[in-house]
Design a protein around this motif. Structure first.
Motif, short mmCIF file in Angstrom:
data_model
loop_
_atom_site.label_atom_id
_atom_site.label_comp_id
_atom_site.label_asym_id
_atom_site.label_seq_id
_atom_site.Cartn_x
_atom_site.Cartn_y
_atom_site.Cartn_z
N ASN A 73 -41.83 44.29 74.41
CA ASN A 73 -42.55 43.73 74.04
C ASN A 73 -44.50 43.85 74.61
N ALA A 74 -44.56 45.04 75.65
CA ALA A 74 -45.99 45.48 75.03
C ALA A 74 -46.52 46.39 74.10
N LYS A 75 -45.85 47.04 73.74
CA LYS A 75 -45.99 47.67 72.65
C LYS A 75 -45.74 47.09 71.09
N LYS A 76 -45.27 46.08 70.84
CA LYS A 76 -45.15 44.83 70.01
C LYS A 76 -44.15 45.76 69.33
N THR A 77 -43.34 46.52 70.33
CA THR A 77 -42.57 47.12 68.76
C THR A 77 -40.56 46.84 69.15
N VAL A 78 -39.88 47.03 68.52
CA VAL A 78 -38.38 47.20 68.01
C VAL A 78 -38.39 48.10 67.71
N TYR A 79 -36.72 48.36 68.42
CA TYR A 79 -35.47 49.46 68.21
C TYR A 79 -34.21 49.14 67.66
N LEU A 80 -34.24 50.04 66.86
CA LEU A 80 -32.80 50.35 66.19
C LEU A 80 -31.64 51.19 66.54
N GLN A 81 -31.23 52.05 67.74
CA GLN A 81 -30.64 52.55 68.20
C GLN A 81 -29.02 53.08 67.02
N MET A 82 -28.77 53.82 66.12
CA MET A 82 -27.85 54.11 65.30
C MET A 82 -26.69 55.77 66.20
N ASN A 83 -25.56 55.33 66.33
CA ASN A 83 -24.97 56.14 66.86
C ASN A 83 -23.62 55.91 66.10
N THR A 84 -22.73 57.38 65.62
CA THR A 84 -21.23 57.20 65.01
C THR A 84 -21.87 56.75 64.18
N LEU A 85 -23.14 57.47 63.20
CA LEU A 85 -23.27 56.95 61.78
C LEU A 85 -22.31 57.34 60.99
N LYS A 86 -22.09 56.37 59.78
CA LYS A 86 -20.78 56.32 58.23
C LYS A 86 -21.49 56.46 57.29
N PRO A 87 -20.69 56.68 56.20
CA PRO A 87 -21.81 57.03 55.11
C PRO A 87 -21.96 55.63 54.36
N GLU A 88 -21.12 54.73 55.36
CA GLU A 88 -21.18 53.64 54.97
C GLU A 88 -22.84 52.84 55.12
N ASP A 89 -23.06 53.29 55.83
CA ASP A 89 -24.51 52.80 56.87
C ASP A 89 -25.53 53.16 55.93
N THR A 90 -25.33 53.92 54.46
CA THR A 90 -26.47 54.72 54.43
C THR A 90 -27.07 52.67 53.27
N ALA A 91 -28.22 52.65 53.42
CA ALA A 91 -29.05 51.89 53.01
C ALA A 91 -30.60 52.01 53.24
N VAL A 92 -31.08 51.13 52.75
CA VAL A 92 -32.68 50.61 53.28
C VAL A 92 -32.66 49.62 54.52
N TYR A 93 -32.91 50.39 55.70
CA TYR A 93 -33.30 49.21 56.83
C TYR A 93 -34.38 48.87 56.64
N TYR A 94 -34.55 47.24 57.19
CA TYR A 94 -36.09 46.16 56.94
C TYR A 94 -36.04 45.93 58.37
N CYS A 95 -37.06 46.04 58.95
CA CYS A 95 -37.29 44.48 60.51
C CYS A 95 -37.84 43.56 59.45
N TYR A 96 -37.45 42.39 60.65
CA TYR A 96 -37.37 40.96 60.11
C TYR A 96 -38.05 40.39 61.45
N ASN A 97 -39.10 39.21 60.94
CA ASN A 97 -39.87 38.76 62.52
C ASN A 97 -39.57 37.12 61.96
N TYR A 98 -38.98 36.79 63.05
CA TYR A 98 -37.96 35.43 62.49
C TYR A 98 -38.81 34.02 62.77
N GLN A 99 -40.27 34.43 63.53
CA GLN A 99 -41.51 33.17 63.37
C GLN A 99 -41.97 33.37 62.28
N SER A 100 -42.96 35.06 61.98
CA SER A 100 -43.39 34.85 60.83
C SER A 100 -42.90 34.53 59.48
#
Length: 113
Positions: A73-100
């Motif tokens: 929260n101090a850095k206003k940053t969200v992370y997504l650590q992705m391990n054991t990736l599979k070909p079906e994980d291929t995509a464009v990944y989007y961040c979303y803010n629920y309030q705004s």
């Protein structure tokens, strides 16, 4: 107005790992639930993970036990650590803010040998 900028995408081999980041800026209430969604070619955008203000996390069944969402929260940053990736994980990944209800521009993740 909230601006969200994702980074960290790229090309990785199956079984590999990537860490996505989403940096928020602008005049907004930083204490909001945040999430990650993804959209594969020819498919609808789907929800991946969510983290509440208190730090409670939720995951889609398809990524549970492989992906981890976290926030600084101090850095206003969200992370997504992705391990054991599979070909079906291929995509464009989007961040979303629920309030705004703001979206980032997306970052491409490609899992291929």
């Amino acid at each position: 107005q909230v601006q969200l900028v994702e980074s960290g995408g790229g090309l990785v081999q199956p079984g590999g790992s990537l860490r996505l980041s989403c940096a928020a800026s602008g005049s907004f209430e930083s204490l909001s639930d945040m999430g990650w969604h993804r959209q594969a070619p020819g498919k609808q955008r789907e929800w991946v993970a969510r983290i509440t203000v208190a730090g409670t996390t939720y995951y889609a069944d398809s990524v549970k036990d492989r992906f981890t969402i976290s926030r600084d929260n101090a850095k206003k940053t969200v992370y997504l650590q992705m391990n054991t990736l599979k070909p079906e994980d291929t995509a464009v990944y989007y961040c979303y803010n629920y309030q705004s209800r703001a979206w980032g521009q997306g970052t491409q993740v490609t899992v291929s040998s």
